[in-house]
Structure formats: structure tokens, C-alpha cells
Design a protein around this motif. Structure first.
Motif, PDB file in Angstrom:
ATOM      1  N   ASN A  65       0.928  -1.304   0.021  1.00  0.00           N
ATOM      2  CA  ASN A  65      -0.014   0.328  -0.177  1.00  0.00           C
ATOM      3  C   ASN A  65       0.851   1.341   0.026  1.00  0.00           C
ATOM      4  O   ASN A  65       1.673   1.639   0.876  1.00  0.00           O
ATOM      5  CB  ASN A  65      -0.932  -0.126   1.230  1.00  0.00           C
ATOM      6  CG  ASN A  65      -1.957   1.119   1.147  1.00  0.00           C
ATOM      7  OD1 ASN A  65      -1.630   2.138   0.890  1.00  0.00           O
ATOM      8  ND2 ASN A  65      -3.048   1.040   1.864  1.00  0.00           N
ATOM      9  N   LYS A  66       0.827   1.869  -1.290  1.00  0.00           N
ATOM     10  CA  LYS A  66       1.788   3.066  -1.311  1.00  0.00           C
ATOM     11  C   LYS A  66       1.458   4.268  -0.304  1.00  0.00           C
ATOM     12  O   LYS A  66       2.518   4.742   0.454  1.00  0.00           O
ATOM     13  CB  LYS A  66       1.474   3.789  -2.710  1.00  0.00           C
ATOM     14  CG  LYS A  66       2.154   2.838  -4.002  1.00  0.00           C
ATOM     15  CD  LYS A  66       1.969   3.846  -4.861  1.00  0.00           C
ATOM     16  CE  LYS A  66       2.074   2.976  -6.232  1.00  0.00           C
ATOM     17  NZ  LYS A  66       1.912   3.499  -7.510  1.00  0.00           N
ATOM     18  N   ILE A  67       0.054   4.347   0.172  1.00  0.00           N
ATOM     19  CA  ILE A  67      -0.149   5.497   1.168  1.00  0.00           C
ATOM     20  C   ILE A  67       0.365   5.007   2.411  1.00  0.00           C
ATOM     21  O   ILE A  67       0.804   5.788   3.212  1.00  0.00           O
ATOM     22  CB  ILE A  67      -1.509   5.752   1.096  1.00  0.00           C
ATOM     23  CG1 ILE A  67      -1.886   6.159  -0.217  1.00  0.00           C
ATOM     24  CG2 ILE A  67      -1.802   6.784   2.046  1.00  0.00           C
ATOM     25  CD1 ILE A  67      -1.630   7.647  -0.845  1.00  0.00           C
ATOM     26  N   GLN A  68       0.173   3.816   2.884  1.00  0.00           N
ATOM     27  CA  GLN A  68       0.355   3.181   4.105  1.00  0.00           C
ATOM     28  C   GLN A  68       2.048   3.149   4.447  1.00  0.00           C
ATOM     29  O   GLN A  68       2.524   3.747   5.348  1.00  0.00           O
ATOM     30  CB  GLN A  68      -0.014   2.020   4.178  1.00  0.00           C
ATOM     31  CG  GLN A  68       0.404   1.369   5.616  1.00  0.00           C
ATOM     32  CD  GLN A  68      -0.184  -0.132   5.647  1.00  0.00           C
ATOM     33  OE1 GLN A  68      -0.721  -0.572   4.767  1.00  0.00           O
ATOM     34  NE2 GLN A  68      -0.230  -0.770   6.918  1.00  0.00           N
ATOM     35  N   TYR A  69       2.781   3.019   3.353  1.00  0.00           N
ATOM     36  CA  TYR A  69       4.214   2.933   3.506  1.00  0.00           C
ATOM     37  C   TYR A  69       4.662   4.473   3.678  1.00  0.00           C
ATOM     38  O   TYR A  69       5.562   4.444   4.292  1.00  0.00           O
ATOM     39  CB  TYR A  69       4.697   2.637   1.885  1.00  0.00           C
ATOM     40  CG  TYR A  69       6.211   2.549   1.781  1.00  0.00           C
ATOM     41  CD1 TYR A  69       7.215   1.740   2.539  1.00  0.00           C
ATOM     42  CD2 TYR A  69       6.911   3.931   1.115  1.00  0.00           C
ATOM     43  CE1 TYR A  69       8.483   2.089   2.579  1.00  0.00           C
ATOM     44  CE2 TYR A  69       8.074   3.733   0.978  1.00  0.00           C
ATOM     45  CZ  TYR A  69       9.033   3.070   2.099  1.00  0.00           C
ATOM     46  OH  TYR A  69      10.599   3.190   1.656  1.00  0.00           O
ATOM     47  N   TYR A  70       4.157   5.446   2.618  1.00  0.00           N
ATOM     48  CA  TYR A  70       4.441   6.870   2.753  1.00  0.00           C
ATOM     49  C   TYR A  70       4.384   7.359   4.221  1.00  0.00           C
ATOM     50  O   TYR A  70       5.192   8.088   4.644  1.00  0.00           O
ATOM     51  CB  TYR A  70       3.645   7.630   2.034  1.00  0.00           C
ATOM     52  CG  TYR A  70       3.946   9.262   1.937  1.00  0.00           C
ATOM     53  CD1 TYR A  70       5.036   9.635   1.638  1.00  0.00           C
ATOM     54  CD2 TYR A  70       2.794   9.926   2.576  1.00  0.00           C
ATOM     55  CE1 TYR A  70       5.223  11.210   1.765  1.00  0.00           C
ATOM     56  CE2 TYR A  70       2.979  11.325   2.673  1.00  0.00           C
ATOM     57  CZ  TYR A  70       4.285  11.792   2.255  1.00  0.00           C
ATOM     58  OH  TYR A  70       4.233  13.329   2.559  1.00  0.00           O
ATOM     59  N   LYS A  71       3.006   7.179   4.990  1.00  0.00           N
ATOM     60  CA  LYS A  71       2.655   7.368   6.231  1.00  0.00           C
ATOM     61  C   LYS A  71       3.948   6.966   7.159  1.00  0.00           C
ATOM     62  O   LYS A  71       4.020   7.580   8.208  1.00  0.00           O
ATOM     63  CB  LYS A  71       1.297   7.048   6.376  1.00  0.00           C
ATOM     64  CG  LYS A  71       0.409   7.899   5.709  1.00  0.00           C
ATOM     65  CD  LYS A  71      -1.075   7.707   6.262  1.00  0.00           C
ATOM     66  CE  LYS A  71      -2.021   8.610   5.754  1.00  0.00           C
ATOM     67  NZ  LYS A  71      -3.622   8.554   6.105  1.00  0.00           N
ATOM     68  N   SER A  72       4.301   5.634   6.971  1.00  0.00           N
ATOM     69  CA  SER A  72       5.021   5.151   8.043  1.00  0.00           C
ATOM     70  C   SER A  72       6.374   5.760   7.808  1.00  0.00           C
ATOM     71  O   SER A  72       7.252   5.771   8.804  1.00  0.00           O
ATOM     72  CB  SER A  72       5.396   3.660   7.686  1.00  0.00           C
ATOM     73  OG  SER A  72       6.124   3.413   6.508  1.00  0.00           O
ATOM     74  N   CYS A  73       6.685   6.509   6.889  1.00  0.00           N
ATOM     75  CA  CYS A  73       8.021   7.418   6.938  1.00  0.00           C
ATOM     76  C   CYS A  73       8.020   8.692   7.344  1.00  0.00           C
ATOM     77  O   CYS A  73       8.921   9.318   7.611  1.00  0.00           O
ATOM     78  CB  CYS A  73       8.572   7.552   5.490  1.00  0.00           C
ATOM     79  SG  CYS A  73       8.572   5.789   4.470  1.00  0.00           S
ATOM     80  N   LEU A  74       6.667   9.127   7.912  1.00  0.00           N
ATOM     81  CA  LEU A  74       6.556  10.325   8.537  1.00  0.00           C
ATOM     82  C   LEU A  74       6.753  10.311   9.890  1.00  0.00           C
ATOM     83  O   LEU A  74       6.366   9.365  10.632  1.00  0.00           O
ATOM     84  CB  LEU A  74       4.964  10.834   8.049  1.00  0.00           C
ATOM     85  CG  LEU A  74       4.703  10.971   6.679  1.00  0.00           C
ATOM     86  CD1 LEU A  74       3.287  11.526   6.781  1.00  0.00           C
ATOM     87  CD2 LEU A  74       5.506  12.164   5.966  1.00  0.00           C
ATOM     88  N   LYS A  75       7.042  11.502  10.348  1.00  0.00           N
ATOM     89  CA  LYS A  75       7.214  11.687  11.926  1.00  0.00           C
ATOM     90  C   LYS A  75       6.052  11.561  12.768  1.00  0.00           C
ATOM     91  O   LYS A  75       5.631  10.908  13.602  1.00  0.00           O
ATOM     92  CB  LYS A  75       8.022  13.116  12.266  1.00  0.00           C
ATOM     93  CG  LYS A  75       9.361  12.900  12.786  1.00  0.00           C
ATOM     94  CD  LYS A  75       9.945  14.194  13.202  1.00  0.00           C
ATOM     95  CE  LYS A  75      11.278  14.214  13.368  1.00  0.00           C
ATOM     96  NZ  LYS A  75      11.778  15.405  13.914  1.00  0.00           N
ATOM     97  N   ASN A  76       5.229  12.439  12.019  1.00  0.00           N
ATOM     98  CA  ASN A  76       3.728  12.380  12.600  1.00  0.00           C
ATOM     99  C   ASN A  76       2.782  11.716  11.553  1.00  0.00           C
ATOM    100  O   ASN A  76       2.370  12.268  10.633  1.00  0.00           O
ATOM    101  CB  ASN A  76       3.167  13.731  12.736  1.00  0.00           C
ATOM    102  CG  ASN A  76       1.892  13.968  13.450  1.00  0.00           C
ATOM    103  OD1 ASN A  76       0.879  12.738  13.663  1.00  0.00           O
ATOM    104  ND2 ASN A  76       1.394  15.159  13.856  1.00  0.00           N
ATOM    105  N   GLN A  77       2.482  10.563  11.827  1.00  0.00           N
ATOM    106  CA  GLN A  77       1.758   9.754  10.954  1.00  0.00           C
ATOM    107  C   GLN A  77       0.155  10.074  10.648  1.00  0.00           C
ATOM    108  O   GLN A  77      -0.630   9.603   9.889  1.00  0.00           O
ATOM    109  CB  GLN A  77       2.083   8.174  11.205  1.00  0.00           C
ATOM    110  CG  GLN A  77       3.288   7.632  11.089  1.00  0.00           C
ATOM    111  CD  GLN A  77       3.432   6.302  11.523  1.00  0.00           C
ATOM    112  OE1 GLN A  77       2.353   5.550  11.550  1.00  0.00           O
ATOM    113  NE2 GLN A  77       4.693   5.925  11.566  1.00  0.00           N
ATOM    114  N   HIS A  78      -0.178  10.635  11.640  1.00  0.00           N
ATOM    115  CA  HIS A  78      -1.601  11.025  11.778  1.00  0.00           C
ATOM    116  C   HIS A  78      -1.900  12.411  11.143  1.00  0.00           C
ATOM    117  O   HIS A  78      -2.970  13.006  11.268  1.00  0.00           O
ATOM    118  CB  HIS A  78      -2.414  11.093  13.345  1.00  0.00           C
ATOM    119  CG  HIS A  78      -1.999   9.818  14.017  1.00  0.00           C
ATOM    120  ND1 HIS A  78      -2.798   8.727  13.457  1.00  0.00           N
ATOM    121  CD2 HIS A  78      -1.001   9.503  14.820  1.00  0.00           C
ATOM    122  CE1 HIS A  78      -2.277   7.462  14.180  1.00  0.00           C
ATOM    123  NE2 HIS A  78      -1.219   8.029  15.256  1.00  0.00           N
ATOM    124  N   ALA A  79      -0.839  13.158  10.725  1.00  0.00           N
ATOM    125  CA  ALA A  79      -1.002  14.387  10.040  1.00  0.00           C
ATOM    126  C   ALA A  79      -1.578  14.597   8.878  1.00  0.00           C
ATOM    127  O   ALA A  79      -1.628  13.580   8.050  1.00  0.00           O
ATOM    128  CB  ALA A  79       0.218  15.256   9.925  1.00  0.00           C
TER     129      ALA A  79
END
Length: 79
Positions: A65-79
């Protein structure tokens, strides 16, 4: 990291930094320093393993899942 840090030498290193092929190369005080994959993995204590994710092999990874992978790289995954 152990030892002293010399900000002036770090500045000169980055000022003279160029890429030769895929490797960064710099000259400091007459010494050429090339950072190869082997050098970087030894310094950072990293290991290359697993499947590389790129446009060419995304179909090979099941349930990717591209979106899930991208969010996992973020500091604040809920932003």
C-alpha cells in the motif's frame, strides 16, 4: 561516534562535495574521500537486505500500500 568533531573540516568536506557516478567524493587537505556503499554501511552500521521497493518491482510485493508506506516514513503519521 567517538572522538572530536571539527566543524571547519566538516564545512570544507561539504563545500568540496561532488558526485562521481553514484558515489559522493570530496577533497579535504589534499585527501580524496569517496563514500562507497561499503563505507557508508560500515559507518552507519546498516545492512542491505530484503526486497528493494521501486517502480520496477512494486507488482512483486503482495499487499503493498503506497499510502501506508508513505505514512510510515512520516514523523507524525496522523497529520
Amino acid at each position: 561516534m567517538k572522538g572530536n568533531i571539527y566543524p571547519d573540516l566538516v564545512r570544507v568536506f561539504y563545500t568540496n562535495l561532488k558526485f562521481e557516478g553514484n558515489n559522493p567524493v570530496s577533497h579535504v587537505k589534499g585527501v580524496e574521500m569517496e563514500i562507497t556503499h561499503e563505507v557508508w554501511t560500515a559507518v552507519a552500521d546498516l545492512k542491505f537486505s530484503g526486497l528493494r521497493i521501486n517502480k520496477g518491482n512494486l507488482g512483486v510485493v503482495e499487499d503493498f500500500n503506497k499510502i501506508q508506506y508513505y505514512k510510515s516514513c512520516l514523523k507524525n503519521q496522523h497529520a
